[in-house]
Design an enzyme around this catalytic site. Structure first.
Site, PDB file in Angstrom:
ATOM      1  N   GLY A  13       0.909  -3.831   7.225  1.00 48.45           N
ATOM      2  CA  GLY A  13       1.314  -4.833   8.206  1.00 48.45           C
ATOM      3  C   GLY A  13       0.805  -4.525   9.605  1.00 48.45           C
ATOM      4  O   GLY A  13       0.254  -5.410  10.279  1.00 48.45           O
ATOM      5  N   THR A 128       1.378  -6.323  -2.459  1.00 50.50           N
ATOM      6  CA  THR A 128       0.922  -6.494  -3.835  1.00 50.50           C
ATOM      7  C   THR A 128       2.117  -6.846  -4.706  1.00 50.50           C
ATOM      8  O   THR A 128       3.149  -6.174  -4.661  1.00 50.50           O
ATOM      9  CB  THR A 128       0.304  -5.184  -4.345  1.00 50.50           C
ATOM     10  N   PHE A 158      -7.024  -5.962   0.968  1.00 54.04           N
ATOM     11  CA  PHE A 158      -7.969  -5.088   0.270  1.00 54.04           C
ATOM     12  C   PHE A 158      -8.374  -3.911   1.152  1.00 54.04           C
ATOM     13  O   PHE A 158      -9.300  -3.183   0.812  1.00 54.04           O
ATOM     14  CB  PHE A 158      -9.215  -5.876  -0.143  1.00 54.04           C
ATOM     15  N   LEU A 223     -10.994  -0.094  -9.550  1.00 55.38           N
ATOM     16  CA  LEU A 223     -11.379   1.039  -8.700  1.00 55.38           C
ATOM     17  C   LEU A 223     -10.819   2.336  -9.270  1.00 55.38           C
ATOM     18  O   LEU A 223     -11.534   3.339  -9.399  1.00 55.38           O
ATOM     19  CB  LEU A 223     -10.860   0.828  -7.266  1.00 55.38           C
ATOM     20  N   CYS A 272      -1.009   2.690  -3.683  1.00 56.70           N
ATOM     21  CA  CYS A 272      -1.300   1.480  -4.460  1.00 56.70           C
ATOM     22  C   CYS A 272      -1.753   1.695  -5.903  1.00 56.70           C
ATOM     23  O   CYS A 272      -1.255   1.026  -6.805  1.00 56.70           O
ATOM     24  CB  CYS A 272      -2.364   0.656  -3.740  1.00 56.70           C
TER      25      CYS A 272
HETATM   26  C1  UDX Z   1       3.074  -2.468   1.544  1.00 61.91           C
HETATM   27  C2  UDX Z   1       3.395  -2.570   0.056  1.00 61.91           C
HETATM   28  O1  UDX Z   1       4.046  -1.378  -0.359  1.00 61.91           O
HETATM   29  C3  UDX Z   1       2.187  -2.754  -0.829  1.00 61.91           C
HETATM   30  O2  UDX Z   1       2.599  -3.185  -2.088  1.00 61.91           O
HETATM   31  C4  UDX Z   1       1.239  -3.777  -0.311  1.00 61.91           C
HETATM   32  O3  UDX Z   1       0.054  -3.746  -1.025  1.00 61.91           O
HETATM   33  C5  UDX Z   1       1.027  -3.651   1.157  1.00 61.91           C
HETATM   34  O4  UDX Z   1       2.246  -3.527   1.876  1.00 61.91           O
HETATM   35  P1  UDX Z   1       2.551  -0.374   3.088  1.00 61.91           P
HETATM   36  O5  UDX Z   1       2.348  -1.188   4.323  1.00 61.91           O
HETATM   37  O6  UDX Z   1       1.657   0.774   2.872  1.00 61.91           O
HETATM   38  O7  UDX Z   1       2.399  -1.246   1.780  1.00 61.91           O
HETATM   39  O8  UDX Z   1       4.089   0.052   2.998  1.00 61.91           O
HETATM   40  P2  UDX Z   1       4.985   0.765   4.083  1.00 61.91           P
HETATM   41  O9  UDX Z   1       4.145   1.572   5.001  1.00 61.91           O
HETATM   42  O10 UDX Z   1       6.112   1.402   3.347  1.00 61.91           O
HETATM   43  O11 UDX Z   1       5.543  -0.456   4.956  1.00 61.91           O
HETATM   44  C6  UDX Z   1       6.509  -1.359   4.550  1.00 61.91           C
HETATM   45  C7  UDX Z   1       7.429  -1.650   5.743  1.00 61.91           C
HETATM   46  O12 UDX Z   1       8.315  -2.725   5.419  1.00 61.91           O
HETATM   47  C8  UDX Z   1       8.285  -0.473   6.159  1.00 61.91           C
HETATM   48  O13 UDX Z   1       8.043  -0.155   7.513  1.00 61.91           O
HETATM   49  C9  UDX Z   1       9.722  -0.968   5.948  1.00 61.91           C
HETATM   50  O14 UDX Z   1      10.649  -0.467   6.900  1.00 61.91           O
HETATM   51  C10 UDX Z   1       9.554  -2.477   6.047  1.00 61.91           C
HETATM   52  N1  UDX Z   1      10.612  -3.247   5.369  1.00 61.91           N
HETATM   53  C11 UDX Z   1      10.974  -2.960   4.108  1.00 61.91           C
HETATM   54  C12 UDX Z   1      11.225  -4.308   6.050  1.00 61.91           C
HETATM   55  O15 UDX Z   1      10.906  -4.575   7.213  1.00 61.91           O
HETATM   56  N2  UDX Z   1      12.169  -5.039   5.399  1.00 61.91           N
HETATM   57  C13 UDX Z   1      12.580  -4.733   4.127  1.00 61.91           C
HETATM   58  O16 UDX Z   1      13.469  -5.408   3.585  1.00 61.91           O
HETATM   59  C14 UDX Z   1      11.959  -3.667   3.466  1.00 61.91           C
HETATM   60  C1  UDX Z   2      -6.889   1.249  -2.272  1.00 66.24           C
HETATM   61  C2  UDX Z   2      -7.976   0.163  -2.399  1.00 66.24           C
HETATM   62  O1  UDX Z   2      -9.263   0.746  -2.211  1.00 66.24           O
HETATM   63  C3  UDX Z   2      -7.724  -0.939  -1.379  1.00 66.24           C
HETATM   64  O2  UDX Z   2      -8.667  -1.981  -1.540  1.00 66.24           O
HETATM   65  C4  UDX Z   2      -6.309  -1.474  -1.579  1.00 66.24           C
HETATM   66  O3  UDX Z   2      -6.029  -2.467  -0.631  1.00 66.24           O
HETATM   67  C5  UDX Z   2      -5.289  -0.361  -1.484  1.00 66.24           C
HETATM   68  O4  UDX Z   2      -5.602   0.670  -2.409  1.00 66.24           O
HETATM   69  P1  UDX Z   2      -6.450   3.305  -0.647  1.00 66.24           P
HETATM   70  O5  UDX Z   2      -5.353   3.658  -1.605  1.00 66.24           O
HETATM   71  O6  UDX Z   2      -6.140   3.261   0.814  1.00 66.24           O
HETATM   72  O7  UDX Z   2      -7.028   1.868  -1.005  1.00 66.24           O
HETATM   73  O8  UDX Z   2      -7.640   4.360  -0.825  1.00 66.24           O
HETATM   74  P2  UDX Z   2      -8.984   4.463  -1.713  1.00 66.24           P
HETATM   75  O9  UDX Z   2     -10.111   4.653  -0.788  1.00 66.24           O
HETATM   76  O10 UDX Z   2      -9.103   3.378  -2.697  1.00 66.24           O
HETATM   77  O11 UDX Z   2      -8.782   5.867  -2.461  1.00 66.24           O
HETATM   78  C6  UDX Z   2      -7.752   6.045  -3.433  1.00 66.24           C
HETATM   79  C7  UDX Z   2      -7.784   7.457  -3.994  1.00 66.24           C
HETATM   80  O12 UDX Z   2      -8.906   7.658  -4.849  1.00 66.24           O
HETATM   81  C8  UDX Z   2      -7.857   8.561  -2.939  1.00 66.24           C
HETATM   82  O13 UDX Z   2      -6.983   9.616  -3.304  1.00 66.24           O
HETATM   83  C9  UDX Z   2      -9.301   9.000  -3.008  1.00 66.24           C
HETATM   84  O14 UDX Z   2      -9.463  10.316  -2.546  1.00 66.24           O
HETATM   85  C10 UDX Z   2      -9.581   8.844  -4.501  1.00 66.24           C
HETATM   86  N1  UDX Z   2     -11.012   8.688  -4.833  1.00 66.24           N
HETATM   87  C11 UDX Z   2     -11.708   7.614  -4.365  1.00 66.24           C
HETATM   88  C12 UDX Z   2     -11.631   9.623  -5.647  1.00 66.24           C
HETATM   89  O15 UDX Z   2     -11.015  10.591  -6.088  1.00 66.24           O
HETATM   90  N2  UDX Z   2     -12.966   9.440  -5.967  1.00 66.24           N
HETATM   91  C13 UDX Z   2     -13.690   8.379  -5.517  1.00 66.24           C
HETATM   92  O16 UDX Z   2     -14.864   8.291  -5.852  1.00 66.24           O
HETATM   93  C14 UDX Z   2     -13.037   7.446  -4.683  1.00 66.24           C
END
Ligand code: UDX
Ligand code: UDX
Length: 457
Positions: A13, A128, A158, A223, A272
């Site tokens: 966000g 997601t 993404f 991925l 994720c």
């Molecule tokens: C989130 C989702 O987990 C993931 O499935 C999606 O792909 C992207 O958004 P992320 O932003 O990484 O991922 O999660 P996080 O950093 O935990 O942030 C979620 C926020 O929502 C937290 O700051 C939490 O306090 C807030 N939240 C949660 C609200 O404001 N209201 C709620 O009811 C629950």
């Molecule tokens: C992923 C997706 O890439 C993104 O599009 C989606 O919105 C959220 O989930 P993220 O989890 O931030 O993003 O990281 P990513 O770069 O995909 O890496 C995921 C994990 O795979 C990491 O632990 C990374 O170190 C590992 N990785 C990645 C490998 O071990 N080998 C590789 O070749 C690539």
């Protein structure tokens, strides 16, 4: 001008809205969260997450047309478009525990939107979600007798952590899915118009709602599958003296396959991949497709094996015992350039080594606080040390678990001198110069490569 609101100021966000605000100076963008402390951090000089380039974007837009607030109700009332980016963790209880998505925060947020709305709105799924969640959202939101109408649009994120700003500024594509009705198409257009402020129109894909929801799960599954596939092959390389980096290069230069996401490693982490694949597995089972579910579940199983077998290989190399031995873990974050430690393979290795009663020290430039929190009670048995040289001093082994580039630059000659001999390096990310380390005197173990040892007998 539109009033854009985002509920959930997390890793997704926060950066997403900062980039939208920067590129759409005509829109007013507000980000709210139930966590008031997090909002205070977004309003301070020290943002709650580390993400390269984020500070600058926030500095440009904050106070101009980007606002962070803990006051959720009134901001909902004023909004025309509401992005929902709250967390959707894996369910830990009841039916589908360990697989299905826990949608309680989503549903609560939907009811909160309904309660505070006095006008019709577009609600955007950013988190997601399982395919067909939008239907449940529509049913909750449109169950009002106040004449309010809500259109639910899917706009999956993404962006990858560590490159979030770049991914948002220059995305491969933006996906917007909506109902193919007149008001659905209008809602879709409102979201397309936001991105069209800086994203070339041909990169904005529109689709039906269900395709859009499912595409996010499928993109992450593909991925993660590549990482698990190359890791599976790495295990075979270790048995056959093939080198996984050479195999990945040879295979990845086939333009049909491509070179990215073929880096063998100690395993993938992040909030994720595991969650989304398990969600996909649950959906397949729910729709009566057990073979399809088993196919995708194997991607997660392979990843778990990669972490546990890494620990086993460390123990085996170090004469079958690490009890009482100091081991320095280089890296806690799940990947480079982030402070995030969710599902980090580094912490899985840490836990495995603690079970073997090793004395573990972790070093990381940005992720130590999160690592400490994630390890819970086990954190008491771990030393958190920001300086890698101090962490490695008197250690029997160092293990690289996050691909931070500065780990490559360290003075390994000096590190070797300060360690207990024989000294071991386990490179769980294949980023170090193994030949050089071997020449210094280390016994070097990488992923999917023959070990380089200095034992004479
Ligand atoms: C989130 C989702 O987990 C993931 O499935 C999606 O792909 C992207 O958004 P992320 O932003 O990484 O991922 O999660 P996080 O950093 O935990 O942030 C979620 C926020 O929502 C937290 O700051 C939490 O306090 C807030 N939240 C949660 C609200 O404001 N209201 C709620 O009811 C629950
Ligand atoms: C992923 C997706 O890439 C993104 O599009 C989606 O919105 C959220 O989930 P993220 O989890 O931030 O993003 O990281 P990513 O770069 O995909 O890496 C995921 C994990 O795979 C990491 O632990 C990374 O170190 C590992 N990785 C990645 C490998 O071990 N080998 C590789 O070749 C690539």
């Amino acid at each position: 001008m539109a009033n854009v609101l985002c509920i959930g100021a997390g890793y997704v966000g926060g950066p997403t809205m900062a980039v939208i605000a920067k590129n759409c100076p005509g829109h007013r963008v507000v980000v709210v969260d139930i966590n008031a402390e997090k909002i205070a951090a977004w309003n301070s000089e020290r943002l709650p997450i580390y993400e390269p380039g984020l500070d600058e974007v926030v500095r440009t837009a904050r106070g101009r047309n980007l606002f962070f607030s803990a006051d959720i109700g009134p901001n909902i009332a004023e909004a025309d478009i509401i992005f929902v980016s709250v967390n959707t963790p894996t369910k830990t209880f009841g039916h589908g525990a360990g697989r299905a998505a826990d949608l309680q925060y989503w549903e609560k947020t939907a009811r909160q939107i309904l309660e505070n709305s006095t006008s019709s709105k577009v609600v955007v799924e950013k988190s997601t979600l399982p395919v067909r969640t939008a239907q449940a959202m529509e049913r909750i939101l449109n169950s009002n007798d106040r004449g309010l109408h809500f259109d639910v649009v899917s706009n999956p994120e993404f962006l990858a952590e560590g490159t979030a700003i770049q991914d948002m500024e220059q995305p491969d594509r933006v996906l917007v899915g909506a109902r193919q009705t007149a008001s659905g198409r209008e809602a879709m257009q409102a979201i397309v118009d936001i991105y069209a402020e800086w994203v070339p129109r041909e990169r904005i894909i529109t689709a039906n709602l269900w395709s859009s929801e499912l595409s996010k799960l499928v993109a992450n599954a593909f991925l993660a599958q590549r990482v698990s596939s190359i890791n599976a092959i790495a295990n075979l390389c270790e048995k056959t003296e093939a080198d996984v980096a050479e195999v990945a290069h040879a295979v990845g230069t086939d333009s049909r396959i491509g070179p990215r996401f073929l880096r063998a490693s100690v395993g993938f982490g992040g909030s994720c991949f595991k969650k989304d694949i398990l969600n996909l597995v649950y959906l397949c089972e729910h729709y009566g497709l057990p073979e399809v579910a088993a196919y995708w579940e194997q991607v997660v199983k392979m990843n778990e094996y990669q972490g546990t077998s890494f620990v086993q290989k460390m123990v085996a190399a170090m004469f079958n015992t690490v009890a009482g031995k100091r081991i320095a873990l280089l890296g806690a974050a799940f990947k480079a350039n982030t402070s995030d430690t969710r599902e980090s393979p580094a912490l899985a290795v840490c836990r495995g080594l603690l079970e073997e009663r090793a004395s573990v020290v972790i070093t990381d430039p940005y992720a130590l606080a999160n690592a400490q929190a994630d390890l819970g009670e086990q954190a008491e048995q771990v030393v958190f040390e920001p300086d890698p040289y101090v962490a490695a001093r008197d250690a029997h082994a160092i293990a690289v678990l996050t691909e931070w580039s500065h780990f490559v630059e360290l003075d390994y000659e000096a590190i070797f001198q300060s360690m207990v001999k024989p000294a071991f390096v386990f490179d769980g990310r294949n980023i170090l110069d193994h030949k050089k380390l071997h020449a210094i005197g280390f016994n070097v173990y990488a992923v999917g490569k023959p070990p380089l040892t200095n034992f004479t007998a």
